[in-house]
Design a protein around this motif. Structure first.
Motif, mmCIF file in Angstrom:
data_model
loop_
_atom_site.group_PDB
_atom_site.id
_atom_site.type_symbol
_atom_site.label_atom_id
_atom_site.label_comp_id
_atom_site.label_asym_id
_atom_site.label_seq_id
_atom_site.Cartn_x
_atom_site.Cartn_y
_atom_site.Cartn_z
ATOM 1 N N HIS A 191 -2.277 -7.342 -4.722
ATOM 2 C CA HIS A 191 -3.589 -6.908 -4.219
ATOM 3 C C HIS A 191 -4.268 -5.970 -5.218
ATOM 4 O O HIS A 191 -4.255 -4.742 -5.034
ATOM 5 N N PRO A 192 -4.876 -6.569 -6.256
ATOM 6 C CA PRO A 192 -5.483 -5.736 -7.310
ATOM 7 C C PRO A 192 -6.563 -4.791 -6.764
ATOM 8 O O PRO A 192 -6.744 -3.701 -7.309
ATOM 9 N N ASP A 193 -7.256 -5.182 -5.685
ATOM 10 C CA ASP A 193 -8.302 -4.309 -5.125
ATOM 11 C C ASP A 193 -7.678 -3.018 -4.583
ATOM 12 O O ASP A 193 -8.195 -1.919 -4.804
ATOM 13 N N VAL A 194 -6.545 -3.159 -3.905
ATOM 14 C CA VAL A 194 -5.861 -1.974 -3.348
ATOM 15 C C VAL A 194 -5.356 -1.110 -4.507
ATOM 16 O O VAL A 194 -5.518 0.117 -4.514
ATOM 17 N N LEU A 195 -4.781 -1.772 -5.507
ATOM 18 C CA LEU A 195 -4.240 -1.045 -6.658
ATOM 19 C C LEU A 195 -5.349 -0.243 -7.343
ATOM 20 O O LEU A 195 -5.176 0.924 -7.707
ATOM 21 N N GLU A 196 -6.519 -0.875 -7.486
ATOM 22 C CA GLU A 196 -7.633 -0.215 -8.168
ATOM 23 C C GLU A 196 -8.077 1.033 -7.398
ATOM 24 O O GLU A 196 -8.304 2.102 -7.969
ATOM 25 N N LEU A 235 -6.302 2.774 -5.371
ATOM 26 C CA LEU A 235 -5.225 3.759 -5.456
ATOM 27 C C LEU A 235 -5.267 4.485 -6.800
ATOM 28 O O LEU A 235 -5.119 5.702 -6.890
ATOM 29 N N ARG A 236 -5.516 3.705 -7.844
ATOM 30 C CA ARG A 236 -5.606 4.278 -9.189
ATOM 31 C C ARG A 236 -6.702 5.337 -9.245
ATOM 32 O O ARG A 236 -6.524 6.410 -9.814
ATOM 33 N N VAL A 271 7.087 9.277 -7.066
ATOM 34 C CA VAL A 271 7.416 8.136 -7.937
ATOM 35 C C VAL A 271 6.186 7.226 -8.095
ATOM 36 O O VAL A 271 5.809 6.855 -9.215
ATOM 37 N N MET A 272 5.539 6.892 -6.976
ATOM 38 C CA MET A 272 4.394 5.965 -7.045
ATOM 39 C C MET A 272 3.237 6.580 -7.827
ATOM 40 O O MET A 272 2.578 5.907 -8.620
ATOM 41 N N ALA A 273 2.971 7.865 -7.585
ATOM 42 C CA ALA A 273 1.828 8.506 -8.245
ATOM 43 C C ALA A 273 2.014 8.489 -9.755
ATOM 44 O O ALA A 273 1.101 8.137 -10.519
#
Ligand code: HEM
Length: 457
Positions: free
Chosen positions: A288-293, A295-296, A415-417
């Motif tokens: 889900h690139p939209d979610v990733l973006e 989040l970034r 870790v995720m951040a």
């Protein structure tokens, strides 16, 4: 306005039927009788309970009756004849022993104490970043599951037991031992006769050896810590110290066994489910690139280019919280909690025989509770969205709910951040997105990724 629960194996079976939308009817198919962990036959049930008047939930999982009357049991003690989790905090049945252990363990999970762990969370997560940096330079494929598993195990080793494992750089028998015992548990749960089939002899031997390895390691680390306490050394007030306190410090062999039970309990419960959550999260972000973006953007705003995540940052990473919650909605890594009930009971006019399982995995995939339930959509957990009471409880509910919830989610956020702040990751094409049920749920493929640096230094 209905709710569904049944015996453990039902849900495990559903979990195996990967990624299916779960309709109520699906549960009907599994109506029947199965052996539970203690070998008693229990009935698989599907019962309808009003969601807003969730009497069964309240009675069995949440009311003081459950903890006082000792009526509702959880039962995993031995594994293929080897003592395994015994009377550790997750599996202990006796109310007084549970209560004593939980109360003594509480300080090691207080928010003040957890704040003090931020340094270790950051430091171990940083080792993962160094590893990923190497992998990015070499353009190799990596299994994110394997790597995050090393990090969560390193963290629990350090903060719970004061031991440096450094699994990202050193080989160790622990990851395979834990995998083997969990696999053993699920095989035993599905088939009581598994143990008696000669074909399974080699695997059973491996599981028994794994139990013994974990328990002898526990005995050794506990003795070292006890000696340090006796010598008046300044020991940390960590989980190991609390384990020793909670069992008493006499020479009573029962106490010794309970200490080791708790060592094994925390060594496993303290890392495996979090590692699986992290790897499912990476898998879904890759899809889900939209979610990733989005989040970034949040992570860049909150952290900028600074290296460490501090305690206040955790509160500001609200979209990351939503993403982690949504991950556990679709992939409740501890998918169910089960209670044996010694005799048939009636709650709110509902007849409940044998054993009961409550499964967040199942209810979180039901259309009744979540619109378009298979869609990965962190907006469901927006602070203004309605709260999903009684249909989303990946850490269980009530007095026996997860003691490590805050620990796990703080660790997962650090870790995720860091990962998203520093790296771009792409899922290797053609890999499976199936779930494997090894008692806890994990991604079958291991989440294979290629990694790139986001910023050139
Ligand atoms: C219990 C889930 C991480 C320690 C539980 C239970 C669930 C759960 C569902 C209830 C089990 C049952 O009723 O049979 C999770 C998930 C985690 C996680 C999804 C991570 C994503 C952790 C961590 C620790 C931990 C990091 C410790 C450092 C415990 C303990 C219990 C427990 C001690 C037993 C509590 C009691 O019975 O009083 N967990 N857990 N968990 N968990 Fe966790």
């Amino acid at each position: 306005d209905s709710f569904v629960f049944g015996h453990f194996s039902t849900f495990m079976k559903l979990a195996r039927d990967d990624n299916k939308l779960i309709h109520d009817k699906c549960i009907d198919l599994d109506f029947g009788t199965v052996p539970n962990f203690s070998g008693r036959m229990v009935t698989l049930i599907h019962v309808h309970v009003c969601l807003v008047n969730c009497a069964v939930f309240q009675e069995i999982l949440m009311s003081p009756k459950y903890t006082k009357d000792k009526n509702f049991h959880k039962s995993i003690f031995n594994l293929f004849g080897e003592r395994f989790l015994g009377n550790g905090l997750v599996t202990v049945i006796d109310h007084d022993l549970w209560y004593k252990q939980r109360r003594i363990m509480d300080p090691a999970f207080s928010s003040l104490y957890l704040r003090g762990l931020m340094g270790t969370f950051n430091e171990r997560a940083e080792k993962l970043m160094d590893k990923l940096s190497e992998e990015a330079d070499n353009q190799t494929e990596v299994s994110m599951l394997k790597l995050v598993n090393c990090v969560t195990m390193d963290i629990i080793g350090k903060v719970a037991f004061g031991v440096e494992l450094d699994l990202l750089n050193k080989s160790s028998p622990f990851p395979r031992a834990i995998e083997a015992v969990l696999l053993g548990l699920i095989k035993h749960a599905r088939n009581l006769f598994f143990e008696y089939n000669p074909k399974n002899r080699a695997f059973i031997k491996e599981v028994r050896e794994a139990c013994r390895l974990l328990r002898t390691t526990g005995a050794q680390w506990i003795n070292e810590r006890k000696k340090a306490i006796e010598n008046g050394e300044n020991v940390p007030k960590d989980i190991l110290t609390q384990i020793i306190k909670s069992a008493g410090q006499g020479e009573n062999t029962k106490d010794e066994e309970v200490m080791i039970d708790n060592f094994v309990t925390f060594f496993i419960a303290g890392q495996e489910t979090t590692a699986n959550q992290l790897s499912f999260c990476i898998m879904e972000l890759g899809r889900h690139p939209d979610v990733l973006e989005k989040l970034r953007q949040e992570i860049d705003e909150v952290l900028g280019m600074k290296k460490d995540v501090n305690y206040n940052d955790l509160g500001n990473l609200t979209y990351l919280s939503q993403v982690l919650k949504e991950t556990l909605r679709l992939y409740a890594t501890a998918p169910a909690t089960t209670r044996d009930i010694p005799e048939d009971i009636m709650i709110d006019g509902i007849h409940i025989p044998g054993g009961v399982t409550f499964s967040s995995y199942v209810s979180s995939r039901m259309e009744k509770f979540f619109k378009d339930p298979l869609k990965f959509d962190p907006e469901r957990f927006h602070p203004d969205a309605p709260k999903p009471y009684y249909c989303y409880y990946p850490f269980s509910l009530g007095p026996r709910s997860c003691l490590g919830l805050n620990f796990a989610q703080m660790e997962a956020k650090v870790v995720m951040a860091k990962l998203i702040q520093r790296f771009d990751f792409t899922l290797v094409p053609g890999q499976s997105f199936d779930i494997v049920d090894t008692f806890t749920l994990r991604p079958k493929s291991g989440v294979l990724c290629t990694i790139k640096h986001r910023h050139s230094d």
